[in-house]
Every structure is written in C-alpha cells, then in structure tokens.
Design a protein around this motif. Structure first.
Motif, PDB file in Angstrom:
ATOM      1  N   ARG A  18       0.839  -1.210   0.000  1.00 20.15           N
ATOM      2  CA  ARG A  18       0.000   0.000   0.000  1.00 20.15           C
ATOM      3  C   ARG A  18       0.870   1.253   0.000  1.00 20.15           C
ATOM      4  NH1 ARG A  18      -4.891   2.363   1.608  1.00 20.15           N
ATOM      5  NH2 ARG A  18      -5.923   0.394   2.044  1.00 20.15           N
ATOM      6  N   ARG A  19       1.865   1.279   0.874  1.00 20.63           N
ATOM      7  CA  ARG A  19       2.742   2.442   0.981  1.00 20.63           C
ATOM      8  C   ARG A  19       3.435   2.719  -0.359  1.00 20.63           C
ATOM      9  NH1 ARG A  19       6.189   1.036   5.093  1.00 20.63           N
ATOM     10  NH2 ARG A  19       4.542   1.548   6.565  1.00 20.63           N
ATOM     11  N   ILE A  20       3.942   1.672  -0.993  1.00 19.48           N
ATOM     12  CA  ILE A  20       4.610   1.832  -2.294  1.00 19.48           C
ATOM     13  C   ILE A  20       3.629   2.360  -3.337  1.00 19.48           C
ATOM     14  CG2 ILE A  20       5.620   0.557  -4.230  1.00 19.48           C
ATOM     15  CD1 ILE A  20       6.962  -1.274  -2.092  1.00 19.48           C
ATOM     16  N   GLU A  22       0.756   3.936  -2.958  1.00 19.53           N
ATOM     17  CA  GLU A  22       0.304   5.293  -2.675  1.00 19.53           C
ATOM     18  C   GLU A  22       1.390   6.312  -3.004  1.00 19.53           C
ATOM     19  OE1 GLU A  22      -1.157   4.962   1.370  1.00 19.53           O
ATOM     20  OE2 GLU A  22      -3.167   4.410   0.658  1.00 19.53           O
ATOM     21  N   GLN A  23       2.654   5.961  -2.777  1.00 17.60           N
ATOM     22  CA  GLN A  23       3.750   6.856  -3.153  1.00 17.60           C
ATOM     23  C   GLN A  23       3.834   7.004  -4.671  1.00 17.60           C
ATOM     24  OE1 GLN A  23       7.165   5.144  -1.177  1.00 17.60           O
ATOM     25  NE2 GLN A  23       6.706   6.179   0.755  1.00 17.60           N
ATOM     26  N   LEU A  24       3.379   5.983  -5.389  1.00 23.90           N
ATOM     27  CA  LEU A  24       3.343   6.045  -6.854  1.00 23.90           C
ATOM     28  C   LEU A  24       2.091   6.785  -7.347  1.00 23.90           C
ATOM     29  CD1 LEU A  24       4.550   2.413  -7.686  1.00 23.90           C
ATOM     30  CD2 LEU A  24       5.834   4.549  -8.024  1.00 23.90           C
ATOM     31  N   GLY A  25       1.234   7.201  -6.406  1.00 25.40           N
ATOM     32  CA  GLY A  25       0.066   8.003  -6.751  1.00 25.40           C
ATOM     33  C   GLY A  25      -1.216   7.223  -6.968  1.00 25.40           C
ATOM     34  N   ASP A 108      10.539  -3.890  -4.515  1.00 27.15           N
ATOM     35  CA  ASP A 108      10.610  -2.465  -4.174  1.00 27.15           C
ATOM     36  C   ASP A 108       9.702  -1.689  -5.120  1.00 27.15           C
ATOM     37  OD1 ASP A 108      12.005  -2.231  -6.602  1.00 27.15           O
ATOM     38  OD2 ASP A 108      13.956  -2.165  -5.611  1.00 27.15           O
ATOM     39  N   SER A 109       9.662  -0.378  -4.956  1.00 27.04           N
ATOM     40  CA  SER A 109       8.752   0.442  -5.756  1.00 27.04           C
ATOM     41  C   SER A 109       9.103   0.396  -7.236  1.00 27.04           C
ATOM     42  CB  SER A 109       8.730   1.886  -5.245  1.00 27.04           C
ATOM     43  OG  SER A 109      10.001   2.469  -5.364  1.00 27.04           O
TER      44      SER A 109
END
Length: 122
Positions: A18-20, A22-25, A108-109
C-alpha cells in the motif's frame, strides 16, 4: 491515479505494498484472501489492477485465479502475482490461469512500477 486491489493474508505485506502504491500516486484497497478479493471485484469499484499473493489461507492466489471464470460478471483487471516461490512451477501455473505478471518477494517500488507499466497500468 489508478485504483489497485492488494490481496495478501499478511497485514504487514499489505501495508508495505500500500505504501509503495500510494507513493506512486495510486488509490489502494485491500483484501485478506481470494474470497474477499472476489467479493470486492463483484462490487461497484472498478479496479485497474490486482496484486495478489499466491500463498494464503481460505482461498490462495491460484484458487482465486481459477475461480474468476465462474463469475462472468467480473471482468478482471491485470493480475500481478506476488510470491516467495523460487520454483517456476507455481508461477507458470499462475500465468496459465490468467495472471498477467509476477513479482518475486522481496520487491521495491521500482519493481512494482515496472510490472504495472508492463500491464499497461501507468
């Protein structure tokens, strides 16, 4: 901004993905197993992609993929399987059952972004 469903029995893994995302938009929703994922896919939300673990209790990722054709109202988005399996057998089966891509854990992202891009989810 895409709407993505993350399916994993581990709340920790779901939170990390989720964190990854959401950081990707992206907008993220979660499911704890394949049954919950099917319920969500039958709802009113239209998902642009699903990231799904292979190994889960209740309904694992392979059973989830196998069950989707039984629900003709579901037009599944690209499904990216996440796994710790180093043997290609389960990955090959997932691809045969309809998975679009797969990711080996840990990830990773950059890896997630590249797999989403490979599925046309950008």
């Amino acid at each position: 901004m895409k709407h993505i469903l993350v399916v994993d029995d581990s709340p920790t893994i779901r939170k990390a993905i989720r964190r990854i995302l959401e950081q990707l938009g992206h907008v993220v929703e979660e499911a704890g197993d394949g049954e919950e994922a099917i319920t969500r896919l039958q709802g009113s939300t239209r998902y642009d992609a699903v990231l799904c673990d292979i190994d889960m209790p209740t309904m694992d990722g392979l059973a989830f993929l196998g069950a989707l054709p039984k629900f003709p109202a579901i037009a599944p988005p690209p499904i990216i399987m996440c796994t710790t399996h180093t043997s290609f057998d389960k990955i090959a089966l997932a691809l045969t059952l309809g998975a679009s891509e797969y990711i080996m854990k840990p990830f990773d992202s950059e890896i997630i972004a590249s797999k989403l891009d490979a599925c046309g989810v950008t």
